[in-house]
Design an enzyme around this catalytic site. Sequence first.
Site, PDB file in Angstrom:
ATOM      1  N   GLU A   1      -9.117 -12.706 -28.579  1.00 18.98           N
ATOM      2  CA  GLU A   1     -10.232 -12.435 -26.796  1.00 18.98           C
ATOM      3  C   GLU A   1     -10.283 -14.039 -26.216  1.00 18.98           C
ATOM      4  O   GLU A   1      -9.867 -13.959 -24.843  1.00 18.98           O
ATOM      5  CB  GLU A   1     -11.185 -12.166 -27.098  1.00 18.98           C
ATOM      6  CG  GLU A   1     -11.059  -9.997 -27.411  1.00 18.98           C
ATOM      7  CD  GLU A   1     -10.113  -9.861 -26.804  1.00 18.98           C
ATOM      8  OE1 GLU A   1      -9.807  -9.740 -25.234  1.00 18.98           O
ATOM      9  OE2 GLU A   1     -10.122  -8.600 -26.919  1.00 18.98           O
TER      10      GLU A   1
ATOM     11  N   ASP B   1      -2.435 -12.422 -29.288  1.00 21.20           N
ATOM     12  CA  ASP B   1      -2.272 -11.576 -31.031  1.00 21.20           C
ATOM     13  C   ASP B   1      -1.980 -13.156 -31.438  1.00 21.20           C
ATOM     14  O   ASP B   1      -2.451 -13.328 -32.670  1.00 21.20           O
ATOM     15  CB  ASP B   1      -0.803 -11.338 -31.134  1.00 21.20           C
ATOM     16  CG  ASP B   1      -2.237  -9.575 -30.546  1.00 21.20           C
ATOM     17  OD1 ASP B   1      -2.872  -9.200 -30.953  1.00 21.20           O
ATOM     18  OD2 ASP B   1      -1.079  -8.320 -30.645  1.00 21.20           O
TER      19      ASP B   1
END
Length: 638
Positions: free
Chosen positions: A487, A550
Amino acid sequence: MPKDEFPINQAQIKDDIYAAVNGEWIEHATIPADHSTVGGFMDLVDDIDKTLMHDSDELVAGNIPAKNELAEYVKLFQMTNDFEKREHDGATPLKPIIDKIKNLKDYSDLNNQLSDWMLAGLPVPFDFGIDPDMKHAEKNALFAGSPALFLPDKTYYEKDNPAYQQLMPIFTSMNEKLLTMVGYSEADAKKLVDQAKQFDALVAPFVKSAEESADYSKMYNPQSLTEVASSTTQLDLQKAISDLVNAEPEKIIVTEPNYFKHLNELLTDENFDLIKAWMLVKVVKGYSSLLSEEFRQVGGTYSRALSGKKEATNQKKAAYYLASGTFDQVIGDYYGRKYFGEKAKADVHQMVEKMIKVYQDRLENNDWLSPETKKMAVKKLSTLGINVGYPDQIDPLYTKFKVDQQESLLENITRFNKIATADSFAKWDQPVDKTKWEMSAAMVNAYYHPFMNIIVFPAAILQAPFYSLDQSSSENFGGIGAVIAHEISHAFDNNGSLFDETGSLNNWWTKEDHEQFTKFAQQMIDQFNDIPFAGSKVNGKLTVSENIADAGGLSCAEAAAKQEADADLEAFFINWSRIWRMKATPEYQQLLLSIDVHAPAPLRASEQVKNLDDFYTTFNVTEKDHMYLEPSKRVKIW
């Protein structure tokens, strides 16, 4: 299931770490008939649903005290579970809304009630909403977009697309059946659904695909109120918009300018009956879950076909979803405080701060950013808002939700929706509230909001296999640590990097740095693009922002894990693969490939580790192994 119930195939790690960690689980896992997936995320969802359904029954029984907003939730939960009354009422609660549509004679009739129509959530051929101004993120702005299509994406409408041939007949028969259930003859139902499909097909060419929508740089297309209003001569958008926000906004952010460019040719006299039919189909389908059991079952036919579910969600759980979905922040607050608590909230908050420090160190030691860009990146990171567990207080909106047990379920829900919509429009031109959550604390998920520069980690995801005091530090970093850093990385992906520390669209990059970042992003697109999966291929452009996040998340989490005294990179990589454990129906896999900005879960596990040099040394992976990716192709951004 306990994480060690199924053994890891150590010999297979070099060929496919995801299959090595999860293969035996996949072989034994069964997808429940009312599910499209089973696995890490969904298992947590099921456990939370079970817990909160039990507690909801206890609240109704009076065994758990309920005050204020929670007491109103209990009343609505009782109402959603009153299946006898819902059967008795049948389609009756929906008739007034159907009559509103049927009684429209022309655009003038719609014009006279357009703002009320929009506040009520009734379908119109455009969409308006409130979000932080992309250029001046301290204040809320009005956004304008297109309506949703009947099928998941405009690509489904392309010539000879087999998905259209498969799904549209199911959509058609379902809606014809629903219309007969509200009183139309079979012939009239057939005609109305055909007309609705005609209008839907006219809309499709002018809206963005999922891939196009994934590019935030194309969202910001400010227009004046006059420009937006001139998109149609049939409806008075200037008056409707002014009524909604109680002012005449100087600027409206149009996310789909091509759609508004063609709106006038869609809203013609010749198309008025098609639009009425389109509205009718959307309304009957949209409210079917609030009526009798037959309506709920029939109304879910298309979505089940889309996801591959064999059965509808059982009646009791569906009733819980209706009530908890309406009071989602209230239920989230209850769940977070009871099952997570302030101690865990503080502990995870510290973990987030640690990940931010790791990220800062990596930015400061970055070898391809200029000092100027580094300084701005660190500034953005230092102002990142952190929200963990659950909000400090429940949104005041829910104090306005008062259940009237003399009304039908549908009447209560539509009244709440109208209150929520009015509350949202009232925030136009007001300061942005960065403490407001857009996700329930009981939701197994997390997010970064680029317009606010905040990260949010609901309590529901902060448990095993993502996070547990019973797991080693490396396992936790391979789980929630990587999610946290994922995030954070969204602040610096191809979309998040467009926004500054205030959340405003502002280029803080040097020209050379941005050109280099664009090259890295293209490498990530190339790594994932056209990978065969589930009988189709991955779209690298659609998934690039999540893949960048990711990659950054995994890389930074690994750096943090290595700082711990008990560092165990094997455990780190294995838990990273474990959290993406999923078994899904073929239909759901195809749907995700078409519209999801995330890569398929197995590839998130197995492709990203190839970019980390430590993966090769940890498992002795060489060029002879399938997991090997030559160093020049390993994508290293953050």
